[in-house]
Design a protein around this motif. Structure first.
Motif, PDB file in Angstrom:
ATOM      1  N   VAL A 282       0.864  -1.175   0.000  1.00 20.83           N
ATOM      2  CA  VAL A 282       0.000   0.000   0.000  1.00 20.83           C
ATOM      3  C   VAL A 282       0.900   1.224   0.000  1.00 20.83           C
ATOM      4  O   VAL A 282       2.049   1.180   0.451  1.00 20.83           O
ATOM      5  CB  VAL A 282      -0.948   0.045   1.219  1.00 20.83           C
ATOM      6  N   ASN A 283       0.385   2.329  -0.515  1.00 22.84           N
ATOM      7  CA  ASN A 283       1.099   3.587  -0.514  1.00 22.84           C
ATOM      8  C   ASN A 283       0.485   4.488   0.552  1.00 22.84           C
ATOM      9  O   ASN A 283      -0.735   4.675   0.589  1.00 22.84           O
ATOM     10  CB  ASN A 283       1.013   4.245  -1.882  1.00 22.84           C
ATOM     11  N   LEU A 284       1.341   5.041   1.403  1.00 20.85           N
ATOM     12  CA  LEU A 284       0.901   5.880   2.500  1.00 20.85           C
ATOM     13  C   LEU A 284       1.375   7.309   2.280  1.00 20.85           C
ATOM     14  O   LEU A 284       2.294   7.562   1.489  1.00 20.85           O
ATOM     15  CB  LEU A 284       1.455   5.359   3.831  1.00 20.85           C
ATOM     16  N   VAL A 285       0.757   8.228   2.993  1.00 25.99           N
ATOM     17  CA  VAL A 285       1.231   9.610   3.037  1.00 25.99           C
ATOM     18  C   VAL A 285       1.756   9.860   4.442  1.00 25.99           C
ATOM     19  O   VAL A 285       1.000   9.820   5.423  1.00 25.99           O
ATOM     20  CB  VAL A 285       0.109  10.601   2.691  1.00 25.99           C
ATOM     21  N   VAL A 286       3.079  10.102   4.536  1.00 24.10           N
ATOM     22  CA  VAL A 286       3.743  10.354   5.817  1.00 24.10           C
ATOM     23  C   VAL A 286       4.464  11.694   5.728  1.00 24.10           C
ATOM     24  O   VAL A 286       5.380  11.851   4.901  1.00 24.10           O
ATOM     25  CB  VAL A 286       4.720   9.218   6.165  1.00 24.10           C
ATOM     26  N   ASP A 287       4.038  12.644   6.530  1.00 27.40           N
ATOM     27  CA  ASP A 287       4.621  13.992   6.518  1.00 27.40           C
ATOM     28  C   ASP A 287       4.589  14.606   5.126  1.00 27.40           C
ATOM     29  O   ASP A 287       5.555  15.249   4.674  1.00 27.40           O
ATOM     30  CB  ASP A 287       6.066  13.958   7.037  1.00 27.40           C
ATOM     31  N   GLY A 288       3.491  14.406   4.409  1.00 28.72           N
ATOM     32  CA  GLY A 288       3.307  15.013   3.104  1.00 28.72           C
ATOM     33  C   GLY A 288       4.006  14.300   1.968  1.00 28.72           C
ATOM     34  O   GLY A 288       3.941  14.754   0.810  1.00 28.72           O
ATOM     35  N   LYS A 289       4.671  13.196   2.259  1.00 32.11           N
ATOM     36  CA  LYS A 289       5.395  12.452   1.225  1.00 32.11           C
ATOM     37  C   LYS A 289       4.872  11.026   1.123  1.00 32.11           C
ATOM     38  O   LYS A 289       4.329  10.474   2.083  1.00 32.11           O
ATOM     39  CB  LYS A 289       6.889  12.433   1.536  1.00 32.11           C
ATOM     40  N   ALA A 290       5.048  10.454  -0.063  1.00 32.58           N
ATOM     41  CA  ALA A 290       4.579   9.092  -0.303  1.00 32.58           C
ATOM     42  C   ALA A 290       5.540   8.077   0.306  1.00 32.58           C
ATOM     43  O   ALA A 290       6.761   8.268   0.280  1.00 32.58           O
ATOM     44  CB  ALA A 290       4.435   8.840  -1.798  1.00 32.58           C
ATOM     45  N   ASP A 314      -3.607   3.742  12.163  1.00 32.88           N
ATOM     46  CA  ASP A 314      -3.630   5.205  12.208  1.00 32.88           C
ATOM     47  C   ASP A 314      -2.959   5.828  10.987  1.00 32.88           C
ATOM     48  O   ASP A 314      -2.725   7.035  10.947  1.00 32.88           O
ATOM     49  CB  ASP A 314      -2.954   5.700  13.481  1.00 32.88           C
ATOM     50  N   GLU A 315      -2.647   5.042   9.979  1.00 32.99           N
ATOM     51  CA  GLU A 315      -1.968   5.546   8.792  1.00 32.99           C
ATOM     52  C   GLU A 315      -2.949   6.240   7.844  1.00 32.99           C
ATOM     53  O   GLU A 315      -4.161   6.040   7.929  1.00 32.99           O
ATOM     54  CB  GLU A 315      -1.265   4.408   8.038  1.00 32.99           C
ATOM     55  N   THR A 316      -2.398   7.032   6.942  1.00 35.95           N
ATOM     56  CA  THR A 316      -3.163   7.644   5.865  1.00 35.95           C
ATOM     57  C   THR A 316      -2.832   6.891   4.586  1.00 35.95           C
ATOM     58  O   THR A 316      -1.692   6.933   4.108  1.00 35.95           O
ATOM     59  CB  THR A 316      -2.805   9.135   5.709  1.00 35.95           C
ATOM     60  N   VAL A 317      -3.810   6.193   4.062  1.00 40.87           N
ATOM     61  CA  VAL A 317      -3.609   5.291   2.925  1.00 40.87           C
ATOM     62  C   VAL A 317      -4.058   5.980   1.643  1.00 40.87           C
ATOM     63  O   VAL A 317      -5.128   6.592   1.599  1.00 40.87           O
ATOM     64  CB  VAL A 317      -4.388   3.977   3.127  1.00 40.87           C
ATOM     65  N   ILE A 318      -3.234   5.865   0.600  1.00 41.09           N
ATOM     66  CA  ILE A 318      -3.623   6.389  -0.714  1.00 41.09           C
ATOM     67  C   ILE A 318      -4.543   5.369  -1.366  1.00 41.09           C
ATOM     68  O   ILE A 318      -4.134   4.248  -1.673  1.00 41.09           O
ATOM     69  CB  ILE A 318      -2.393   6.642  -1.602  1.00 41.09           C
ATOM     70  N   GLU A 330       6.851  14.351  -2.579  1.00 42.54           N
ATOM     71  CA  GLU A 330       5.694  15.008  -1.994  1.00 42.54           C
ATOM     72  C   GLU A 330       4.442  14.739  -2.828  1.00 42.54           C
ATOM     73  O   GLU A 330       4.508  14.539  -4.040  1.00 42.54           O
ATOM     74  CB  GLU A 330       5.945  16.521  -1.904  1.00 42.54           C
ATOM     75  N   VAL A 331       3.291  14.746  -2.124  1.00 40.78           N
ATOM     76  CA  VAL A 331       2.003  14.550  -2.783  1.00 40.78           C
ATOM     77  C   VAL A 331       1.005  15.541  -2.205  1.00 40.78           C
ATOM     78  O   VAL A 331       1.161  16.027  -1.080  1.00 40.78           O
ATOM     79  CB  VAL A 331       1.475  13.109  -2.596  1.00 40.78           C
ATOM     80  N   ARG A 332       0.006  15.846  -3.004  1.00 40.92           N
ATOM     81  CA  ARG A 332      -1.136  16.617  -2.521  1.00 40.92           C
ATOM     82  C   ARG A 332      -2.288  15.647  -2.301  1.00 40.92           C
ATOM     83  O   ARG A 332      -2.457  14.706  -3.082  1.00 40.92           O
ATOM     84  CB  ARG A 332      -1.519  17.691  -3.538  1.00 40.92           C
ATOM     85  N   THR A 333      -3.069  15.857  -1.264  1.00 41.12           N
ATOM     86  CA  THR A 333      -4.078  14.867  -0.875  1.00 41.12           C
ATOM     87  C   THR A 333      -5.478  15.469  -0.886  1.00 41.12           C
ATOM     88  O   THR A 333      -5.665  16.663  -0.678  1.00 41.12           O
ATOM     89  CB  THR A 333      -3.796  14.309   0.528  1.00 41.12           C
ATOM     90  N   ILE A 334      -6.429  14.596  -1.105  1.00 42.07           N
ATOM     91  CA  ILE A 334      -7.839  14.916  -0.963  1.00 42.07           C
ATOM     92  C   ILE A 334      -8.510  13.690  -0.353  1.00 42.07           C
ATOM     93  O   ILE A 334      -8.179  12.542  -0.693  1.00 42.07           O
ATOM     94  CB  ILE A 334      -8.479  15.268  -2.328  1.00 42.07           C
TER      95      ILE A 334
END
Length: 340
Positions: A282-290, A314-318, A330-334
């Motif tokens: 899985v791809n996560l967003v950690v501190d604004g980066k993939a 508690d992760e943020t999953v793409i 870096e990535v932008r998220t929605i």
């Protein structure tokens, strides 16, 4: 003119740098892992059966004198259902009673004579034997009279009657069926590879077309120790409560045997899983980066995948757009479900 020529390469460089920065920050959709109940289920099919089922039949032949029930009604154990004509059996009982009275008086007289020495032991034994035979005949006549009254063997619900008043019945002829509807039995089979996973006391859930969206809980009560040699399957019997009589014997049901339950399982959208060869990521967003992380999944259900290893919750999953990201960039998220 010279200044314009000097500025032009710089402007081109800035435009290209902006394009590179834009390409390094793609827009992705993200979501949080969901904690919910996940079950390991063995799904098969079976049939509902009455807990007890019997066809009421007379033990003796005779004419139906009266019916004491209505079709489809609930009855109590011992309740009178059918009366057969008892005129002959009552006459036989009266005759047997008279024979017994005579035999007892004869025995008493023989005893008196024996005590006075006017009779021998053989006469006394014969009189006693006749007395016992008369008692047996009376008991037989009483039993035949009792069998003209057909009663319910236990509490249950009657079916449709197959006789009418005036019918002459043979011994063993069908009259009406009696069913115990609460609880019900569920008979089903499982393949031999699942035999070690199923045992007495395990919970099952039933679903059927008559009640879409509903599930009825039951418990396994018995397993056939012998497997079917043709299908290599094991017969299982479960029990399910039916106090409202919504379920009916004979219904075809879908059976889910609950093998295991995980009340706090982690679920992520199935499209967030990235296969790479034999591995899953899985791809996560950690501190604004993939960031890319290897996972192991369990069950898949309704567009969700259970993560059994690799995530804490508690992760943020793409969930969408991970094809455009590179780990460390870096990535932008929605958020998932929101507009761009």
């Amino acid at each position: 003119m010279i200044v314009r020529r000097m500025l032009w390469p710089l402007m081109v460089s800035l435009i290209c740098s902006g394009q590179v920065l834009a390409e390094q920050a793609p827009l992705v959709e993200v979501t949080q892992p969901e904690r919910t109940l996940v079950r390991d289920e063995l799904v098969t099919f079976g049939s509902l059966r009455s807990d007890e089922s019997v066809m009421i039949r007379p033990e003796i032949e005779g004419r139906v004198a009266s019916l004491h029930f209505r079709e489809g009604e609930a009855v109590k154990g011992g309740e009178l259902l059918v009366s057969l004509d008892d005129s002959i059996t009552r006459a036989e009982l009266a005759q047997a009673q008279a024979n017994l009275d005579l035999a007892e008086k004869s025995y008493q007289r023989t005893q008196m004579l024996f005590k006075r020495g006017a009779s021998n032991a053989q006469a006394q034994d014969e009189a006693q034997s006749q007395q016992q035979a008369a008692r047996a005949s009376l008991a037989l006549a009483q039993a035949r009279l009792d069998k003209t009254q057909v009663r319910a063997p236990y509490d249950g619900v009657l079916g449709l009657r197959q006789v009418s008043i005036g019918d002459y019945l043979s011994a063993g002829q069908d009259m009406v069926n009696l069913e115990v509807l609460d609880p019900l039995k569920v008979d089903f089979r499982i393949p031999q590879k699942a035999v070690s996973q199923v045992g007495v006391g395990q919970v099952i859930e039933l679903s059927l077309d008559a009640y879409p969206g509903e599930r009825f809980k039951g418990t396994i009560i018995a397993l056939n120790p012998r497997l079917d040699e043709v299908g290599r399957s094991q017969a299982i019997r479960a029990q399910i409560g039916n106090s409202d009589h919504r379920l009916k014997p004979g219904q075809f049901v879908k059976v889910s045997v609950i093998l295991a339950e995980r009340p706090q399982a982690l679920l992520i959208p199935e499209e967030a899983v990235m296969p790479m060869g034999q591995l899953l990521f899985v791809n996560l967003v950690v501190d604004g980066k993939a960031e890319r992380r290897q996972i192991r999944i369990g069950q898949r259900q309704r567009g969700k995948a259970e993560v059994v290893e690799g995530l804490q919750g508690d992760e943020t999953v793409i969930s969408a757009g991970w094809q455009k990201v590179t780990p460390g960039h870096e990535v932008r998220t929605i958020k998932r479900g929101e507009g761009a």
